[in-house]
Design a protein around this motif. Structure first.
Motif, PDB file in Angstrom:
ATOM      1  N   LEU A 136      -8.248   8.783   3.245  1.00 46.94           N
ATOM      2  CA  LEU A 136      -8.521   7.622   2.385  1.00 46.94           C
ATOM      3  C   LEU A 136      -9.591   6.706   2.976  1.00 46.94           C
ATOM      4  N   GLU A 137     -10.355   6.109   2.074  1.00 43.87           N
ATOM      5  CA  GLU A 137     -11.353   5.110   2.465  1.00 43.87           C
ATOM      6  C   GLU A 137     -10.951   3.777   1.833  1.00 43.87           C
ATOM      7  N   PHE A 138     -11.331   2.666   2.495  1.00 44.00           N
ATOM      8  CA  PHE A 138     -10.971   1.348   1.972  1.00 44.00           C
ATOM      9  C   PHE A 138     -11.429   1.163   0.530  1.00 44.00           C
ATOM     10  N   ILE A 194       1.082   4.064  -3.059  1.00 42.68           N
ATOM     11  CA  ILE A 194       0.848   5.508  -2.946  1.00 42.68           C
ATOM     12  C   ILE A 194       2.007   6.283  -3.556  1.00 42.68           C
ATOM     13  N   PHE A 222       0.820  -1.199   0.000  1.00 39.28           N
ATOM     14  CA  PHE A 222       0.000   0.000   0.000  1.00 39.28           C
ATOM     15  C   PHE A 222       0.869   1.270   0.000  1.00 39.28           C
ATOM     16  N   VAL A 223       1.900   1.259   0.832  1.00 39.03           N
ATOM     17  CA  VAL A 223       2.794   2.425   0.888  1.00 39.03           C
ATOM     18  C   VAL A 223       3.489   2.610  -0.467  1.00 39.03           C
ATOM     19  N   VAL A 237      -3.479  11.053   2.325  1.00 35.09           N
ATOM     20  CA  VAL A 237      -3.536   9.782   3.049  1.00 35.09           C
ATOM     21  C   VAL A 237      -4.527   9.828   4.214  1.00 35.09           C
ATOM     22  N   ALA A 238      -4.655  10.999   4.826  1.00 34.86           N
ATOM     23  CA  ALA A 238      -5.517  11.120   6.002  1.00 34.86           C
ATOM     24  C   ALA A 238      -6.979  10.798   5.691  1.00 34.86           C
TER      25      ALA A 238
END
Lengths: 90, 553
Positions: A59-61, A43, A39-40, A56-57
């Motif tokens: 984000l939704e699944f 991004i 994931f990192v 990033v703050a």
């Protein structure tokens, strides 16, 4: 247009993260393709590829559940920048 | 007379009886809070009693193994308790485990029965269809029998509900095994560590005394159920009469969501592997003076980088921070160190501390004699936490569970494979591994297990696996150097996909480099230091994906 974007993201998974994603609707979380490490990386690669900043703050699944979702999310971030990059790439 | 029978059972003290005691004293208190569901101690007690009745009806007897392949959920925890109440041992199987590995686990433990939910049903169905061993019964706690593409289940939730919720008289002793946890084995076959009731009881009782956990606590359940940290979360909560708040695994992807979980659930205790804490730190997800209910934060499994510790201690000044250390073979943790104050420098290291009650840490030389203070030696553990050994593997057991050189009694010591030193105050400091086992995101990984799996892939000419330190939140990154077999048109993604068929996801290499031939040293062996240098050069230092935690703040 969005098909091209899907292909680009699937290609990014394959070349940058060595992950084979069957198609744009594959559930990445359920299939175990996405974990915190990947994931990192994802991004970072998306930010570089599309020249956007991913908040990033907020984000939704569901924004990362499928390649189609990622594409839609990236487009929503900065439609202008994404299409400009795509044009130069094409 | 039922009450008398049950009292007898409770006095025997097995780990399931913590739930029984809470159900008697505080039946309506919440035992598990999961998404929008609150499971009370009475419900948990009665449901697990019913499940135990079904298991016995299916023929399970004392000492049998029952595997369960279920996603983290109240049902999975009910399954554990039900198995214990039937005097059996549970064997957790990760729903994401590759089928070939599940087959090895089942072959090793020969379960009398297997429990599945919707997420584990297809995997278990695939494995059992071609399983060579004795066919176990198959059941589910889900209300209805599972769908067609799965083997027929012998019972489902409706059958369980029809059973009596009366308590069971347990024949097991505290010295009997409660569960078997499979960990990475260097030859490619996972090793089953037998964990007894008494070793869990000793450890949990220490945690309640030391941390003062009580019924006002709301504790996290972050670790997956096949990982032994979850034993502390689950039984520590139940022994204290606290609420267990299992963390849904998808929260690991989004650090802000994870932080919101701690906040919204008003957690008083957080326990996880360091990589999760590094992740929170890297995304600066912890609010200033956030988590007002949090009393204590513990980590275990590997070294927590000091920059992350400083970040957390500055953000959460009123929280107690404790480092726990210990391998599964010695039950959850064997030593502890509560950090007295925020480290002054990012380069300060944190000791693994002193032994928990009933345990002992020994630093010994090659002759198994104690080394002096400050000297490096092999770290051994003795005491109440020691497993009886690996399931039906006396050879492997004898190679690491050794007779205690100091005593006449048949006492044993366990060789951890870790290197350590003890300082003058008796605190122990971890210094690394004596072999090629590594820790990545808290998981114990034998690099040999990955290589064995790679060697079985026919499109590869040569392959080798090394680990490099990244300074990122995952600590060690697994790297694979590979050479395609002549004429094979494959890329790293193809190799990764093939490898995923035989090793768990957390063992999949993060970095890949293709070679024409692997570098060799003068003896003709693969030059691993050279490979590590190649990977370091290719993958470290360039991207923010490997940034040092804390750098963001």
């Amino acid at each position: 247009m969005s098909d091209t974007l899907h292909r680009k993201i699937i290609e990014l998974f394959e070349t940058e993260m060595n992950l084979s994603v069957p198609d744009a609707t594959t559930d990445l979380i359920e299939e175990g393709l996405l974990d915190s490490l990947i994931f990192v990386d994802l991004i970072v690669h998306l930010e570089t590829m599309f020249d956007v900043e991913i908040p990033v703050a907020d984000l939704e699944f569901d924004q990362f559940r499928t390649v189609a979702g990622i594409a839609e999310f990236v487009e929503s971030l900065d439609a202008g920048a994404v299409s400009a990059k795509q044009d130069t790439a094409a | 007379m039922k009450g008398a029978v049950m009292k007898g059972a409770v006095m025997k003290q097995l780990i399931q009886h913590w739930v029984t005691r809470q159900a008697e004293q505080r039946p309506d208190a919440a035992a598990i809070v999961w998404k929008n569901v609150r499971v009370t101690y009475r419900e948990l007690e009665e449901h697990s009693n019913r499940l135990a009745a079904v298991l016995k009806r299916q023929g399970a007897v004392r000492g049998d193994r029952i595997a369960f392949c279920m996603a983290k959920s109240p049902e999975a925890i009910t399954a554990m308790l039900g198995v214990l109440k039937a005097d059996c041992m549970y064997v957790p199987v990760d729903v994401e485990c590759p089928a070939s590995r599940v087959e090895k686990i089942l072959t090793a433990c020969e379960p009398a029965g297997v429990l599945v939910d919707a997420s584990g049903a297809r995997l278990m169905g695939d494995v059992l269809r071609s399983f060579a061993g004795p066919r176990p019964f198959l059941g589910t706690l889900e209300e209805m029998p599972l769908k067609e593409n799965v083997l027929a289940t012998d019972f489902c939730g409706t059958d369980i509900a029809a059973e009596s919720s009366a308590p069971h008289v347990c024949e097991n002793d505290a010295s009997d095994g409660a569960h078997i946890l499979f960990t990475s084995g260097s030859t490619g076959t996972p090793k089953g560590v037998v964990v007894t009731h008494s070793s869990v009881i000793t450890y949990i009782n220490w945690t309640l005394r030391y941390f003062g956990i009580d019924e006002t606590d709301r504790v996290s359940g972050h670790a997956p159920l096949h990982f032994d940290l979850s034993t502390q979360d689950i039984y520590g909560a139940f022994a204290a009469g606290a609420e267990l708040h299992p963390v849904p695994p998808e929260y690991n992807l989004l650090p802000r969501k994870l932080a919101a979980f701690i906040q919204d659930h008003r957690l008083t205790q957080w326990f996880s592997v360091p990589s999760v804490l590094n992740y929170l730190c890297r995304f600066d997800a912890v609010p200033e003076n956030g988590f007002p209910h949090l009393r204590r934060l513990m980590w275990c499994g590997e070294v927590l980088p000091t920059p992350t510790l400083i970040y957390l201690m500055q953000k959460l000044p009123s929280v107690q921070f404790t480092n726990l250390y210990g391998p599964t073979e010695a039950t959850i943790a064997s030593s502890f160190y509560t950090v007295p104050e925020c480290p002054a420098s990012e380069t300060e290291s944190i000791p693994i501390g002193t032994a928990c009650d009933g345990e002992e840490l020994l630093v010994l030389d090659e002759q198994r004699l104690p080394v002096g203070p400050g000297e490096i030696g092999d770290l051994y553990i003795a005491g109440a936490g020691l497993s009886p050994g690996y399931w039906r593997d006396p050879e492997k057991t004898a190679s690491v569970f050794l007779p205690d050189p100091r005593s006449i009694e048949p006492r044993r010591i366990y060789r951890t494979g870790d290197l350590a030193r003890m300082d003058e105050e008796g605190r122990v400091w971890f210094l690394g591994r004596a072999d090629t086992q590594i820790k990545s995101r808290g998981y114990r990984i034998e690099l040999g297990e990955i290589e064995t799996a790679l060697h079985a892939i026919d499109v590869l000419e040569e392959s080798a696996v090394v680990a490099i330190e990244t300074g990122g939140f995952e600590n060690m990154a697994i790297c694979c150097a590979w050479v395609p077999a002549g004429g094979a048109d494959i890329n790293a993604a193809d190799v990764r996909t093939r490898l995923a068929e035989s090793v768990p996801r957390y063992m999949l290499p993060r970095h890949w480099l293709q070679f024409d031939r692997l570098p060799k040293n003068a003896n003709g062996k693969i030059d691993r230091p050279r490979l590590k240098a190649d990977f370091r050069e290719a993958f470290l230092s360039q991207k923010s994906g490997t940034a040092v935690p804390g750098a963001a703040t």
